[in-house]
Design a protein around this motif. Structure first.
Motif, PDB file in Angstrom:
ATOM      1  N   VAL A  61      17.486 -13.343  35.467  1.00 39.82           N
ATOM      2  CA  VAL A  61      16.341 -13.730  36.317  1.00 39.82           C
ATOM      3  C   VAL A  61      15.389 -14.580  35.475  1.00 39.82           C
ATOM      4  N   PRO A  62      14.713 -15.564  36.063  1.00 38.84           N
ATOM      5  CA  PRO A  62      13.779 -16.377  35.285  1.00 38.84           C
ATOM      6  C   PRO A  62      12.632 -15.559  34.683  1.00 38.84           C
ATOM      7  N   ALA A  63      12.150 -14.574  35.435  1.00 34.15           N
ATOM      8  CA  ALA A  63      11.118 -13.647  34.933  1.00 34.15           C
ATOM      9  C   ALA A  63      11.190 -12.416  35.822  1.00 34.15           C
TER      10      ALA A  63
ATOM     11  N   GLN B 256      18.496 -15.427  41.120  1.00 34.36           N
ATOM     12  CA  GLN B 256      19.069 -16.423  40.197  1.00 34.36           C
ATOM     13  C   GLN B 256      18.664 -17.828  40.672  1.00 34.36           C
ATOM     14  N   TRP B 257      18.114 -18.615  39.746  1.00 35.38           N
ATOM     15  CA  TRP B 257      17.700 -19.991  40.063  1.00 35.38           C
ATOM     16  C   TRP B 257      18.643 -20.983  39.383  1.00 35.38           C
ATOM     17  N   LEU B 258      18.872 -22.112  40.072  1.00 34.84           N
ATOM     18  CA  LEU B 258      19.881 -23.068  39.609  1.00 34.84           C
ATOM     19  C   LEU B 258      19.579 -23.699  38.248  1.00 34.84           C
ATOM     20  N   TRP B 259      18.471 -24.426  38.141  1.00 33.46           N
ATOM     21  CA  TRP B 259      18.312 -25.107  36.843  1.00 33.46           C
ATOM     22  C   TRP B 259      17.873 -24.156  35.753  1.00 33.46           C
ATOM     23  N   ASP B 260      17.241 -23.037  36.147  1.00 36.74           N
ATOM     24  CA  ASP B 260      16.904 -22.012  35.149  1.00 36.74           C
ATOM     25  C   ASP B 260      18.172 -21.519  34.456  1.00 36.74           C
ATOM     26  N   SER B 261      19.181 -21.168  35.267  1.00 35.40           N
ATOM     27  CA  SER B 261      20.402 -20.621  34.668  1.00 35.40           C
ATOM     28  C   SER B 261      21.093 -21.638  33.772  1.00 35.40           C
TER      29      SER B 261
ATOM     30  N   THR C  87       2.161 -27.715  29.435  1.00 36.80           N
ATOM     31  CA  THR C  87       3.397 -28.073  28.738  1.00 36.80           C
ATOM     32  C   THR C  87       4.480 -27.070  29.121  1.00 36.80           C
ATOM     33  N   TRP C  88       5.643 -27.597  29.484  1.00 37.48           N
ATOM     34  CA  TRP C  88       6.792 -26.754  29.861  1.00 37.48           C
ATOM     35  C   TRP C  88       7.922 -27.024  28.850  1.00 37.48           C
ATOM     36  N   ILE C  89       8.581 -25.966  28.441  1.00 39.76           N
ATOM     37  CA  ILE C  89       9.562 -26.109  27.356  1.00 39.76           C
ATOM     38  C   ILE C  89      10.838 -26.835  27.801  1.00 39.76           C
TER      39      ILE C  89
ATOM     40  N   ASN D  59       7.324 -13.582  29.456  1.00 40.25           N
ATOM     41  CA  ASN D  59       8.769 -13.322  29.363  1.00 40.25           C
ATOM     42  C   ASN D  59       9.594 -14.257  30.224  1.00 40.25           C
ATOM     43  N   PHE D  60       9.384 -15.522  30.060  1.00 43.27           N
ATOM     44  CA  PHE D  60      10.063 -16.506  30.901  1.00 43.27           C
ATOM     45  C   PHE D  60      11.394 -16.898  30.242  1.00 43.27           C
ATOM     46  N   SER D  61      12.473 -16.771  30.989  1.00 44.26           N
ATOM     47  CA  SER D  61      13.803 -16.885  30.381  1.00 44.26           C
ATOM     48  C   SER D  61      14.095 -18.252  29.775  1.00 44.26           C
TER      49      SER D  61
HETATM   50  C1  GLC Z   1       9.043 -22.273  39.562  1.00 44.01           C
HETATM   51  C2  GLC Z   1       9.358 -23.600  38.881  1.00 44.01           C
HETATM   52  C3  GLC Z   1      10.825 -23.948  39.083  1.00 44.01           C
HETATM   53  C4  GLC Z   1      11.687 -22.797  38.595  1.00 44.01           C
HETATM   54  C5  GLC Z   1      11.296 -21.483  39.297  1.00 44.01           C
HETATM   55  C6  GLC Z   1      11.991 -20.280  38.727  1.00 44.01           C
HETATM   56  O1  GLC Z   1       9.172 -22.383  40.928  1.00 44.01           O
HETATM   57  O2  GLC Z   1       8.540 -24.608  39.376  1.00 44.01           O
HETATM   58  O3  GLC Z   1      11.162 -25.117  38.408  1.00 44.01           O
HETATM   59  O4  GLC Z   1      13.022 -23.053  38.812  1.00 44.01           O
HETATM   60  O5  GLC Z   1       9.922 -21.278  39.131  1.00 44.01           O
HETATM   61  O6  GLC Z   1      11.711 -20.154  37.378  1.00 44.01           O
END
Ligand code: GLC
Length: 442
Positions: free
Chosen positions: A27-29, A36-41, A374-376, A427-429
């Motif tokens: 999970v992203p957080a 489950q998120w696409l670009w996060d994974s 700023t986003w990593i 705790n952002f993945s």
């Molecule tokens: C927020 C971000 C997005 C990301 C999602 C899950 O919506 O804007 O880019 O995928 O969170 O982390």
């Protein structure tokens, strides 16, 4: 970078990834993003490959569970947990005949990072295994890229159209907010705004329960996003129906820059396994590289997002204007211009770079989501682009600065580019995963 600090950061990052691991996917957080998120994974797999190669592969193959039979990869695959019934119902992916039968997903996509993640994981495998890995991922990737061009580039312009800000991954990026205000603000939302009734949305918002409201999109924007989502659902996520009536359709700069790089990587994957990409797709890919130049504004000396409907550039500057560096298809001279913007103190050259909008933008707010912080993941894309353009020292500097920021401020979702203070959820993945990658590849 000091040797003694390195293990600490790595250990902290590993802990976050472990905490957010749900077995087959991450999970992203924990509280804010429980699916489950696409670009996060994709970013998560890029980090996990250094820790557990099999687990990084599972992270990506888990994404394929959600693929629609027309090729679309959804931005969210919902957890089956009973407590998330409402999240699943909000999207109701079952209204579209191509959605998978046994799993609830969203009905829109997100930046195409999957080819990049597949290759990064592949780099960690020796040849016979790398080939099998690519063979496993190739059909899904091919279908996804074909879907993008078939359904989201109806005029064969080479630029993909997005129909909801969530698809861009940069949810409240200024061009999306200006387009939203122009073309997707239902009368009732305006009325709510006028009567100051927009607070009502707070009863339904998960994000402001976990993160200070000032660090997120406004209530009015949240209502308009929700209305836009409902409209897509009413049209059963049928793109022809959606595009035939809507004025809210955007040729997003970040998404298209990422797609151009993804196309190059998909070509590399196909070559490694002796597959030939369909001729129509190859033509479309070439069109995209050329079309990126249509987003260049000579007077402003920068790239912008464009409205699909008016074909006018949306002249709100964001960090997306640097992502042609990641696309890799612009001239060295252009790349040099982007580098100047990266270093300009009026633009992106702040103390803790790279801000999501430049300092001189009227939208700039150091803590507000995609309007300043700023986003990593964006730093990672820019570092990779700088490296491929041969700006090695600049890439190394940004890498070190990014790691220093994380050492000081932890694994948050985003950070103030002025003070470096942590913001968004903890705790952002992808922050943790990309910290691992930046450490291991330096
Ligand atoms: C927020 C971000 C997005 C990301 C999602 C899950 O919506 O804007 O880019 O995928 O969170 O982390």
């Amino acid at each position: 970078m000091t040797e003694t600090n390195t293990p600490d950061l790595l250990e902290i990052a590993k802990k976050v990834l472990k905490k957010n691991d749900r077995g087959q996917w991450t999970v992203p957080a924990p509280e804010l993003y429980p699916h489950q998120w696409l670009w996060d994974s994709c970013f998560i797999a890029i980090g996990l490959r250094h820790l557990d190669i099999e687990r990084s592969q599972t992270e990506l193959t888990s994404l394929l569970r959600g693929q629609w039979s027309n090729g679309m990869l959804p931005n969210i695959i919902f957890s089956k947990d009973a407590q998330y019934h409402e999240d699943r119902e909000l999207w109701s992916s079952r209204v579209n005949p191509y959605s998978p039968a046994d799993i609830a997903t969203s009905g829109i996509t997100q930046p195409p990072m999957l080819a990049e993640a597949t290759v990064r994981v592949g780099e960690k495998l020796k040849m016979p295994d790398r080939r099998s890995w690519y063979q496993q991922m190739y059909p899904a990737l091919l279908e996804y890229h074909q879907w993008l061009y078939r359904e989201r580039d109806p005029h064969k312009e080479g630029l993909i159209i997005l129909v909801h800000p969530y698809e861009s991954g940069l949810d409240n990026s200024p061009p999306w907010i200006s387009e939203l205000r122009k073309h997707s603000m239902p009368k009732w939302v305006r009325l709510f705004e006028k009567l100051h009734l927009d607070f009502i949305v707070n009863f339904f918002r998960r994000d402001t329960r976990h993160v200070p409201a000032g660090q997120r999109i406004s209530n009015v924007e949240a209502l308009a996003y929700w209305a836009a989502l409902r409209r897509l659902r009413r049209k059963a996520y049928n793109w022809e129906a959606i595009l035939s009536r809507s004025l809210f359709a955007v040729e997003d700069l970040a998404f298209n820059a990422i797609l151009i790089r993804a196309n190059q990587l998909l070509t590399q994957i196909a070559k490694t396994i002796g597959e030939e990409l369909p001729a129509e797709l190859t033509k479309a890919m070439a069109r995209s590289e050329k079309a990126l130049e249509q987003l260049w504004d000579e007077d402003a000396g920068q790239y912008y997002t464009r409205s699909f409907i008016s074909h006018k550039l949306v002249q709100d500057s964001t960090v997306a204007s640097l992502l042609p560096l990641y696309a890799g298809c612009v001239s060295q001279e252009r790349a040099k211009m982007l580098l100047n913007a990266l270093y300009s103190p009026k633009k992106f050259g702040l103390r803790w770079p790279v801000p999501s909008v430049p300092k001189d933008s009227p939208y700039f707010n150091e803590l507000k989501y995609w309007q300043g912080p700023t986003w990593i993941n964006i730093n990672w894309l820019i570092i990779d682009g700088l490296e491929r353009y041969g700006f090695t020292a600049e890439a190394q500097m940004l890498r070190e600065r990014t790691l220093e920021l994380l050492r000081n401020s932890g694994m948050n979702e985003y950070f103030s580019p002025l003070s470096g203070s942590p913001a968004g959820t903890e705790n952002f993945s992808w922050t943790a995963a990309l910290a691992v990658d930046l450490l291991k590849t330096s």
